[in-house]
Design an enzyme around this catalytic site. Structure first.
Site, PDB file in Angstrom:
ATOM      1  N   LYS A 257      -2.688   6.854   1.153  1.00  0.00           N
ATOM      2  CA  LYS A 257      -2.485   7.184   2.572  1.00  0.00           C
ATOM      3  C   LYS A 257      -1.437   8.290   2.608  1.00  0.00           C
ATOM      4  CE  LYS A 257      -2.176   4.807   7.027  1.00  0.00           C
ATOM      5  NZ  LYS A 257      -3.289   5.490   7.676  1.00  0.00           N
TER       6      LYS A 257
ATOM      7  N   ARG B 286       0.841  -1.211   0.000  1.00  0.00           N
ATOM      8  CA  ARG B 286       0.000   0.000   0.000  1.00  0.00           C
ATOM      9  C   ARG B 286       0.872   1.255   0.000  1.00  0.00           C
ATOM     10  NH1 ARG B 286      -4.510   0.650   4.618  1.00  0.00           N
ATOM     11  NH2 ARG B 286      -2.676   1.101   5.887  1.00  0.00           N
TER      12      ARG B 286
ATOM     13  N   GLU C 272     -16.335   6.020   5.613  1.00  0.00           N
ATOM     14  CA  GLU C 272     -15.474   5.457   6.652  1.00  0.00           C
ATOM     15  C   GLU C 272     -15.418   6.466   7.787  1.00  0.00           C
ATOM     16  OE1 GLU C 272     -11.331   5.174   5.483  1.00  0.00           O
ATOM     17  OE2 GLU C 272     -11.500   6.951   4.224  1.00  0.00           O
TER      18      GLU C 272
HETATM   19  N1  PMP Z   1      -9.376   4.815   7.148  1.00  0.00           N
HETATM   20  C1  PMP Z   1      -8.532   5.823   7.439  1.00  0.00           C
HETATM   21  C2  PMP Z   1      -8.860   7.189   6.986  1.00  0.00           C
HETATM   22  C3  PMP Z   1      -7.350   5.556   8.154  1.00  0.00           C
HETATM   23  O1  PMP Z   1      -6.506   6.543   8.440  1.00  0.00           O
HETATM   24  C4  PMP Z   1      -7.069   4.232   8.567  1.00  0.00           C
HETATM   25  C5  PMP Z   1      -5.796   3.915   9.305  1.00  0.00           C
HETATM   26  N2  PMP Z   1      -5.729   4.551  10.543  1.00  0.00           N
HETATM   27  C6  PMP Z   1      -8.000   3.218   8.273  1.00  0.00           C
HETATM   28  C7  PMP Z   1      -9.122   3.552   7.530  1.00  0.00           C
HETATM   29  C8  PMP Z   1      -7.756   1.791   8.665  1.00  0.00           C
HETATM   30  O2  PMP Z   1      -6.738   1.236   7.866  1.00  0.00           O
HETATM   31  P1  PMP Z   1      -5.780   0.077   8.428  1.00  0.00           P
HETATM   32  O3  PMP Z   1      -6.646  -1.025   8.871  1.00  0.00           O
HETATM   33  O4  PMP Z   1      -4.934  -0.283   7.261  1.00  0.00           O
HETATM   34  O5  PMP Z   1      -5.002   0.674   9.545  1.00  0.00           O
END
Ligand code: PMP
Length: 286
Positions: free
Chosen positions: A151, A52, A184
């Protein structure tokens, strides 16, 4: 406690781990990162996190000056230097230092650093009894403007929704997308349970495609549950039987109230508990 930070190939004391005020990451949020967990001395889903990170970098036309194997070794070195068996890792690559202009060229070299530290996003009590969240009025970034799949170091969209959480006295907020569908939370993905089915917004709704989300979908399928990834609305939130959030920092956290409305019975639901137990087994044995 003094921490050792990996900064461009060297381990330095936390107090000396600084980046330039001319760094594009500081000036424009021009960079990418990962939040990763180490469980019992092993990095959870390291390959997925690295993949990622390189995709995020590619999407913003940033060339990471290390190979995935080198970054993997750098994370191992950081963990070892700090003597951690369980910790949170923050791996960051900024565009690097140049002049004050917006242009990403010419920038000499990206700046890469790794922090290993402890993290607890929410109090223990919320994991046992569930948390109360709100629906934010801040709309998630339009996926055709800046894809939430990246990200990136620019979290202002999420931070503005976080302000709404602070105003409402809750730890998280659901963000809707430009079409009004559930997207989300500010730093977590969201899941609902309705009539025994697991529901979560699809990738195309404009989410960060969470690694924890992926692990939970796999676990649910292994447990014989149906997982639907279709658009969800506020109606689905308010009428769900159960709700929980997932993220590297949060792991799995139950939600028992949204906008002051009880979700299902208002208690942590059985499917949330079942998936949480399965997740704990997964990270213990991974
Ligand atoms: N959505 C956002 C906006 C995030 O910043 C994160 C990580 N903190 C997630 C979802 C969850 O992703 P992951 O399970 O890969 O940490």
């Amino acid at each position: 406690m003094n921490l050792l930070i990996w900064l461009d190939g060297k381990l330095v004391n936390k107090a000396d781990a600084t980046v330039s005020v001319y760094d594009k990451g500081v000036l424009y949020g021009d960079g990418v990162f990962e939040g990763i967990r180490l469980y019992h001395g092993v990095i959870f889903r390291e390959k997925e996190h690295l993949s990622r990170l390189y995709d995020s970098a590619r999407a913003i036309r940033l060339t990471i000056p290390y190979s995935p194997a080198e970054l993997s070794a750098a994370m191992a070195e950081t963990v070892k230097a700090n003597n951690f068996k369980d910790c949170y890792l923050r791996l960051v690559v900024t565009r690097g230092v140049a002049d004050l202009g917006l242009s990403p060229v010419p920038v000499k070299r990206p700046c890469t650093f790794i922090i290993a530290d402890q993290i607890r996003l929410y109090p223990k009590e919320m994991y046992e009894n569930g948390m109360s969240i709100i629906v934010a009025s801040t709309v998630r970034n339009h996926p055709n403007a800046l894809s939430p799949k990246i990200k990136s170091l620019n979290y202002l969209n999420n931070i503005m929704a976080k302000w709404e959480c602070i105003d409402a006295g809750v730890p998280e907020a659901v963000m809707l997308n430009h079409l009004g569908y559930v997207c989300e939370c500010t730093g977590d993905n969201i899941f609902l349970v309705k009539n025994g089915k697991i529901l979560t917004p699809p990738e195309e709704s404009g989410i960060l495609v969470g690694i924890t989300r992926g692990a939970v979908i796999e676990l649910a399928k292994q447990l014989g549950m149906t997982v639907d990834q279709n658009n969800l609305t506020r109606y689905d939130l308010y009428t769900a039987d159960e709700c929980f959030l997932t993220g590297t920092g949060a792991e799995i956290v139950p939600v028992t109230k949204i906008d002051q409305r009880a979700i299902g019975s208002g208690q942590v639901g059985p499917i949330t508990r079942q998936l949480t137990d399965a997740f704990h087994r997964l990270v213990r044995d991974h």
